[in-house]
Design a protein around this motif. Structure first.
Motif, mmCIF file in Angstrom:
data_model
loop_
_atom_site.group_PDB
_atom_site.id
_atom_site.type_symbol
_atom_site.label_atom_id
_atom_site.label_comp_id
_atom_site.label_asym_id
_atom_site.label_seq_id
_atom_site.Cartn_x
_atom_site.Cartn_y
_atom_site.Cartn_z
ATOM 1 N N SER A 136 0.841 -1.316 0.045
ATOM 2 C CA SER A 136 -0.017 -0.467 -0.014
ATOM 3 C C SER A 136 0.465 1.335 -0.199
ATOM 4 O O SER A 136 0.721 2.616 -0.586
ATOM 5 N N LEU A 137 1.801 1.489 0.733
ATOM 6 C CA LEU A 137 2.919 2.845 0.521
ATOM 7 C C LEU A 137 2.785 2.735 -0.532
ATOM 8 O O LEU A 137 3.397 4.137 -0.753
ATOM 9 N N ILE A 138 3.615 1.342 -1.680
ATOM 10 C CA ILE A 138 3.382 2.271 -3.280
ATOM 11 C C ILE A 138 3.168 3.444 -4.279
ATOM 12 O O ILE A 138 3.137 4.490 -4.365
ATOM 13 N N PHE A 139 1.728 2.790 -3.981
ATOM 14 C CA PHE A 139 0.770 3.284 -3.780
ATOM 15 C C PHE A 139 -0.152 4.829 -2.941
ATOM 16 O O PHE A 139 -0.990 5.197 -3.705
ATOM 17 N N ALA A 140 0.543 4.853 -1.616
ATOM 18 C CA ALA A 140 0.021 6.177 -0.811
ATOM 19 C C ALA A 140 0.260 7.327 -1.792
ATOM 20 O O ALA A 140 1.441 7.530 -1.942
ATOM 21 N N PRO A 141 -0.742 8.198 -1.956
ATOM 22 C CA PRO A 141 -0.608 9.642 -1.994
ATOM 23 C C PRO A 141 0.421 10.319 -1.059
ATOM 24 O O PRO A 141 0.426 11.652 -1.773
ATOM 25 N N THR A 142 -0.599 9.977 -0.259
ATOM 26 C CA THR A 142 -0.153 11.268 0.588
ATOM 27 C C THR A 142 -0.146 10.931 2.081
ATOM 28 O O THR A 142 0.300 9.748 2.353
ATOM 29 N N ILE A 178 10.052 1.874 -5.238
ATOM 30 C CA ILE A 178 11.065 0.595 -5.887
ATOM 31 C C ILE A 178 11.372 -1.321 -5.327
ATOM 32 O O ILE A 178 11.083 -1.506 -4.316
ATOM 33 N N LEU A 179 11.946 0.268 -3.739
ATOM 34 C CA LEU A 179 12.399 -0.428 -3.056
ATOM 35 C C LEU A 179 11.209 -1.280 -1.678
ATOM 36 O O LEU A 179 11.117 -2.124 -0.953
ATOM 37 N N PHE A 180 10.421 -0.569 -2.070
ATOM 38 C CA PHE A 180 8.941 -0.906 -0.982
ATOM 39 C C PHE A 180 8.149 -1.707 -1.630
ATOM 40 O O PHE A 180 8.230 -3.111 -1.031
ATOM 41 N N ALA A 181 8.640 -2.033 -3.325
ATOM 42 C CA ALA A 181 8.258 -3.233 -3.678
ATOM 43 C C ALA A 181 9.231 -4.411 -3.460
ATOM 44 O O ALA A 181 8.895 -5.416 -3.246
ATOM 45 N N ILE A 182 10.725 -4.470 -3.251
ATOM 46 C CA ILE A 182 11.627 -5.259 -3.194
ATOM 47 C C ILE A 182 11.315 -5.181 -1.897
ATOM 48 O O ILE A 182 10.604 -6.773 -1.271
ATOM 49 N N SER A 183 10.794 -4.919 -0.682
ATOM 50 C CA SER A 183 10.525 -5.086 0.762
ATOM 51 C C SER A 183 8.950 -5.829 0.646
ATOM 52 O O SER A 183 9.195 -6.986 1.485
ATOM 53 N N SER A 184 8.455 -5.415 -0.486
ATOM 54 C CA SER A 184 7.063 -6.979 0.181
ATOM 55 C C SER A 184 6.734 -7.735 -0.790
ATOM 56 O O SER A 184 7.040 -8.794 -0.298
ATOM 57 N N CYS A 185 8.306 -8.257 -1.661
ATOM 58 C CA CYS A 185 8.347 -9.450 -2.264
ATOM 59 C C CYS A 185 9.285 -10.051 -1.519
ATOM 60 O O CYS A 185 8.821 -11.532 -0.829
ATOM 61 N N ILE A 186 9.969 -9.830 -0.035
ATOM 62 C CA ILE A 186 10.620 -10.567 0.900
ATOM 63 C C ILE A 186 10.264 -10.864 1.444
ATOM 64 O O ILE A 186 9.758 -12.074 1.663
ATOM 65 N N LEU A 187 8.746 -9.753 2.316
ATOM 66 C CA LEU A 187 8.293 -10.645 2.779
ATOM 67 C C LEU A 187 6.778 -11.103 2.475
ATOM 68 O O LEU A 187 6.463 -12.668 3.315
ATOM 69 N N PHE A 188 6.272 -11.473 0.936
ATOM 70 C CA PHE A 188 5.525 -12.463 0.496
ATOM 71 C C PHE A 188 5.973 -13.934 0.441
ATOM 72 O O PHE A 188 5.639 -14.853 0.380
ATOM 73 N N ILE A 189 7.334 -14.057 -0.323
ATOM 74 C CA ILE A 189 8.310 -14.616 0.097
ATOM 75 C C ILE A 189 8.330 -15.492 0.827
ATOM 76 O O ILE A 189 8.182 -17.177 1.629
ATOM 77 N N LEU A 190 8.272 -14.788 2.382
ATOM 78 C CA LEU A 190 8.460 -15.499 3.738
ATOM 79 C C LEU A 190 7.482 -16.265 4.168
ATOM 80 O O LEU A 190 7.624 -16.603 5.193
ATOM 81 N N PHE A 191 6.502 -15.387 3.683
ATOM 82 C CA PHE A 191 4.803 -16.095 4.538
ATOM 83 C C PHE A 191 4.563 -17.336 3.135
ATOM 84 O O PHE A 191 3.993 -18.554 3.529
#
Length: 420
Positions: free
Chosen positions: A321-327, A395-408
């Motif tokens: 959600s951080l990737i798309f949050a505008p405010t 992009i850094l937020f996306a990398i963090s999200s991918c790491i968490l998804f792999i752990l899940f």
């Protein structure tokens, strides 16, 4: 259908009654109340201290490096004394360890207050006293965590940790605002004196604790290296605890990629003011309050392995959600989602560690696991800082999200999910 519904309603009533009775019993536990109350007061004082100390250093030096050096010094005990602190907590009476470490904290803050009163305070004073204060605080936290299974029943561990976390989150939410108001109205000396008073209350609470006679036993003392090895071996042989510990190691790395650039991203690229950044973190903290308030009810319906595993999926949702949050306020909501899941998983992890570790080894296992879990934080912070200089932060937020998804995914198919 009506009969099944009646059975379900009765089952839910029984579960709610059990949660209520468990809570009532904890509130009648004098030892738990003393630790709970002491932690609330000292945490409030520490929040005030953590806001005041960088401002004091800035007023003395006008140097960002001096402020960063203090943060690094305060972080060092987490890595370098974790295992040693665990040995001390297991080797000696835990109540006495809490007394001595709270007294050392009191003495350090008293030193700062006295030096301020005579206008002799210098940066090197703060660095030395700050390091000692952090070492004592870290050891106190280990002893406090390890003493909980000695004063509450096994079935109450989740509820006890939830209550401690709930109040800690409230303090973290209100503390910075109170610190700012206090500093605006009074001097640095008065502000540190308030923290000193909070530590005095903590010391008095700890002195009033009365451990059960069986809890006064200490572990057999051998060489310190042998005892550290025993804690390390226990952690790596305890597969139930090792699995979430290794998971947190990578979760912390993923989180540090976000933490390292979040404030910069919100202020520099979203244009948030300092006040809005403060409100953003307040919104974020609300997720933690909700998680701590409802963990006992959630625990009654789901196994701890499932709770811990699906918290990672909630983490993925929050970070994505951080990737798309505008405010700034949508960033706050996204962080609140992650704070909710982090609070749940932390309470579950603490309870698993207390429940599945022999009590005479709990201090060493807690110290060793805490040290391991924080090893990746400096690397993640460094990568995040360098990344933000040249590359897009989302992009850094996306990398963090991918790491968490792999752990899940890993935990979803791991026996841990159904074992605990």
């Amino acid at each position: 259908m009506i009969r099944n519904r009646t059975i379900n309603v009765r089952g839910e009533d029984m579960e709610n009654r059990e949660v209520h009775e468990e809570t009532q019993t904890l509130w009648k536990n004098k030892n738990f109340l003393l630790i709970w109350g002491g932690n609330v007061v000292s945490s409030l004082g520490f929040q005030i201290y953590s806001i005041a100390i960088p401002l004091l250093i800035y007023s003395m030096s006008q140097s960002a490096i001096a402020m960063s050096a203090m943060r690094a010094i305060e972080f060092l005990p987490n890595i370098f004394i974790g295992m040693i602190a665990g040995v001390l907590v297991d080797r000696f009476n835990r109540k006495k360890m809490m007394q001595w470490t709270s007294f050392i904290q009191f003495a350090c803050v008293l030193g700062i207050v006295l030096l301020l009163l005579v206008s002799q305070l210098e940066l090197w004073h703060l660095y030395i006293l700050g390091f000692i204060l952090s070492c004592a605080g870290y050891t106190f936290g280990n002893a406090s965590h390890s003493i909980i299974p000695q004063i509450v029943e096994k079935e109450q561990l989740t509820s006890a940790n939830a209550k401690l976390t709930f109040m800690s989150t409230i303090v973290q939410t209100a503390g910075p605002g109170m610190a700012g108001a206090f500093l605006a109205a009074f001097s640095f000396t008065s502000t540190f004196a308030l923290y000193l008073f909070c530590l005095l209350i903590l010391l008095l609470c700890i002195r009033s604790i009365k451990l059960p006679s069986a809890a006064k036993e200490t572990s057999r003392q051998t060489g310190i290296w042998t005892e550290m090895k025993e804690g390390l071996v226990e952690l790596f042989q305890n597969k139930t605890l090792l699995t979430p510990t290794i998971t947190v190691l990578f979760v912390n790395f993923a989180a540090s990629l976000v933490i390292g650039v979040l404030v910069f991203y919100v202020t520099d690229q979203l244009g948030a003011t300092e006040a809005e950044v403060g409100l953003m973190f307040t919104i974020s903290a609300a997720g933690g309050l909700i998680g701590a308030a409802f963990i006992s009810q959630i625990r009654k319906k789901f196994g701890r392995g499932n709770i811990y595993t699906f918290c990672l999926l909630i983490d993925v949702i929050g970070i994505t959600s951080l990737i798309f949050a505008p405010t700034w306020w949508t960033i706050g909501i996204a962080l609140g989602i992650r704070t909710f899941s982090t609070t749940l998983s932390n309470i579950v992890y603490f309870t698993i560690r207390q429940e599945f570790t022999p009590n005479h080894l709990l201090g060493r296992v807690a110290g060793t696991s805490s040290m391991l879990m924080k090893l990746t934080l400096p690397l993640g912070l460094l990568i995040a800082g360098l990344w933000a200089e040249w590359l897009p932060i989302p992009i850094l937020f996306a990398i963090s999200s991918c790491i968490l998804f792999i752990l899940f995914i890993r935990l979803f198919f791991h026996p841990f999910r159904k074992l605990v």
